[in-house]
Design a protein around this motif. Structure first.
Motif, PDB file in Angstrom:
ATOM      1  N   THR A 122     119.902  88.740 103.304  1.00 15.42           N
ATOM      2  CA  THR A 122     120.792  88.088 104.371  1.00 15.42           C
ATOM      3  C   THR A 122     120.692  88.309 105.525  1.00 15.42           C
ATOM      4  O   THR A 122     119.979  89.325 106.040  1.00 15.42           O
ATOM      5  N   GLN A 123     120.343  87.108 106.299  1.00 13.53           N
ATOM      6  CA  GLN A 123     120.016  87.002 107.436  1.00 13.53           C
ATOM      7  C   GLN A 123     121.086  87.985 108.476  1.00 13.53           C
ATOM      8  O   GLN A 123     122.129  87.763 108.266  1.00 13.53           O
ATOM      9  N   GLY A 124     120.573  88.865 109.420  1.00 17.78           N
ATOM     10  CA  GLY A 124     121.224  89.498 110.288  1.00 17.78           C
ATOM     11  C   GLY A 124     121.591  90.861 109.623  1.00 17.78           C
ATOM     12  O   GLY A 124     121.784  91.690 110.531  1.00 17.78           O
ATOM     13  N   VAL A 125     121.022  91.130 108.389  1.00 22.80           N
ATOM     14  CA  VAL A 125     121.024  92.533 107.940  1.00 22.80           C
ATOM     15  C   VAL A 125     119.971  93.569 108.378  1.00 22.80           C
ATOM     16  O   VAL A 125     118.753  92.936 108.241  1.00 22.80           O
ATOM     17  N   LYS A 126     120.210  94.522 109.036  1.00 22.08           N
ATOM     18  CA  LYS A 126     119.203  95.502 109.652  1.00 22.08           C
ATOM     19  C   LYS A 126     118.960  96.644 108.400  1.00 22.08           C
ATOM     20  O   LYS A 126     117.971  97.040 108.599  1.00 22.08           O
ATOM     21  N   ASP A 127     119.942  97.222 107.873  1.00 24.87           N
ATOM     22  CA  ASP A 127     119.829  98.406 107.264  1.00 24.87           C
ATOM     23  C   ASP A 127     120.800  98.480 105.872  1.00 24.87           C
ATOM     24  O   ASP A 127     121.793  97.734 105.949  1.00 24.87           O
ATOM     25  N   VAL A 128     120.397  98.667 104.645  1.00 30.45           N
ATOM     26  CA  VAL A 128     121.102  98.743 103.663  1.00 30.45           C
ATOM     27  C   VAL A 128     120.889  99.960 102.826  1.00 30.45           C
ATOM     28  O   VAL A 128     119.721 100.374 102.587  1.00 30.45           O
ATOM     29  N   ALA A 129     121.929 100.816 102.419  1.00 32.55           N
ATOM     30  CA  ALA A 129     121.952 101.814 101.413  1.00 32.55           C
ATOM     31  C   ALA A 129     122.746 101.777 100.464  1.00 32.55           C
ATOM     32  O   ALA A 129     123.906 101.543 100.862  1.00 32.55           O
ATOM     33  N   VAL A 130     122.439 101.701  99.106  1.00 31.13           N
ATOM     34  CA  VAL A 130     123.460 101.504  98.128  1.00 31.13           C
ATOM     35  C   VAL A 130     123.217 102.839  97.183  1.00 31.13           C
ATOM     36  O   VAL A 130     122.176 103.395  96.827  1.00 31.13           O
ATOM     37  N   ASP A 131     124.490 103.403  96.887  1.00 30.46           N
ATOM     38  CA  ASP A 131     124.626 104.643  96.153  1.00 30.46           C
ATOM     39  C   ASP A 131     125.270 104.308  94.716  1.00 30.46           C
ATOM     40  O   ASP A 131     126.269 103.781  94.968  1.00 30.46           O
ATOM     41  N   LEU A 132     124.560 104.816  93.750  1.00 28.54           N
ATOM     42  CA  LEU A 132     124.998 104.306  92.675  1.00 28.54           C
ATOM     43  C   LEU A 132     126.160 105.124  92.233  1.00 28.54           C
ATOM     44  O   LEU A 132     127.137 104.871  91.493  1.00 28.54           O
ATOM     45  N   ASP A 133     126.166 106.439  92.498  1.00 32.05           N
ATOM     46  CA  ASP A 133     127.194 107.414  92.252  1.00 32.05           C
ATOM     47  C   ASP A 133     128.676 106.974  92.751  1.00 32.05           C
ATOM     48  O   ASP A 133     129.760 106.943  91.916  1.00 32.05           O
ATOM     49  N   SER A 134     128.415 106.546  93.794  1.00 29.33           N
ATOM     50  CA  SER A 134     129.674 106.188  94.405  1.00 29.33           C
ATOM     51  C   SER A 134     130.036 104.652  94.315  1.00 29.33           C
ATOM     52  O   SER A 134     131.230 104.477  94.516  1.00 29.33           O
ATOM     53  N   GLY A 135     129.176 103.855  94.088  1.00 30.78           N
ATOM     54  CA  GLY A 135     129.286 102.473  93.919  1.00 30.78           C
ATOM     55  C   GLY A 135     129.374 101.947  95.334  1.00 30.78           C
ATOM     56  O   GLY A 135     129.792 100.774  95.514  1.00 30.78           O
ATOM     57  N   ASN A 136     129.040 102.438  96.497  1.00 33.52           N
ATOM     58  CA  ASN A 136     129.256 101.958  97.809  1.00 33.52           C
ATOM     59  C   ASN A 136     127.734 101.469  98.221  1.00 33.52           C
ATOM     60  O   ASN A 136     126.754 102.073  97.879  1.00 33.52           O
ATOM     61  N   ALA A 137     127.876 100.511  98.939  1.00 34.32           N
ATOM     62  CA  ALA A 137     126.545  99.720  99.548  1.00 34.32           C
ATOM     63  C   ALA A 137     127.271  99.972 101.226  1.00 34.32           C
ATOM     64  O   ALA A 137     128.056  99.300 101.649  1.00 34.32           O
ATOM     65  N   THR A 138     126.499 100.413 102.102  1.00 31.72           N
ATOM     66  CA  THR A 138     126.536 100.638 103.509  1.00 31.72           C
ATOM     67  C   THR A 138     125.668  99.602 103.950  1.00 31.72           C
ATOM     68  O   THR A 138     124.160  99.758 103.933  1.00 31.72           O
ATOM     69  N   ILE A 139     126.070  98.805 104.854  1.00 33.34           N
ATOM     70  CA  ILE A 139     125.273  97.769 105.245  1.00 33.34           C
ATOM     71  C   ILE A 139     125.343  97.874 106.866  1.00 33.34           C
ATOM     72  O   ILE A 139     126.606  97.711 107.439  1.00 33.34           O
ATOM     73  N   ARG A 140     124.289  97.687 107.679  1.00 35.50           N
ATOM     74  CA  ARG A 140     124.434  97.382 109.180  1.00 35.50           C
ATOM     75  C   ARG A 140     123.830  96.234 109.259  1.00 35.50           C
ATOM     76  O   ARG A 140     122.823  95.853 108.924  1.00 35.50           O
ATOM     77  N   PHE A 141     124.586  95.432 109.927  1.00 34.47           N
ATOM     78  CA  PHE A 141     124.286  94.013 110.342  1.00 34.47           C
ATOM     79  C   PHE A 141     124.577  93.638 111.669  1.00 34.47           C
ATOM     80  O   PHE A 141     125.453  94.211 112.469  1.00 34.47           O
TER      81      PHE A 141
END
Length: 90
Positions: free
Chosen positions: A27-46
């Motif tokens: 995705t244009q503009g996304v700088k960093d992504v961290a996806v955690d399987l256990d929590s189900g969370n995707a942390t996105i810096r954009f």
């Protein structure tokens, strides 16, 4: 820059997290992504000027997963495309 945490439903394995990560990174503009399987969370810096929360949600949906409004308490019961189950991704 803005950081958002999306609660992704349907991830069950490493292939799932990889699919979500790749979809968000594309995705244009996304700088960093961290996806955690256990929590189900995707942390996105954009960059808010280049990407919107709606676009991030759409990228997750196109990868075959669902963004839920409440925190993901546990992994999905179903399988995924990456491991031969019936969820999303793969």
């Amino acid at each position: 820059m803005r950081t958002e945490i999306l609660n992704v439903k349907g991830m069950t394995c490493g292939s799932c997290t990889s699919a979500v990560t790749k979809a968000l990174q594309a995705t244009q503009g996304v700088k960093d992504v961290a996806v955690d399987l256990d929590s189900g969370n995707a942390t996105i810096r954009f960059d808010e000027g280049a990407a919107s929360l709606s676009e991030l949600r759409g990228a997750v949906a196109r990868a075959g997963y669902e963004v839920v409004d409440k925190p993901a308490a546990q992994k999905s019961d179903g399988g995924c495309g990456g491991c031969g189950g019936g969820g999303g991704g793969g």
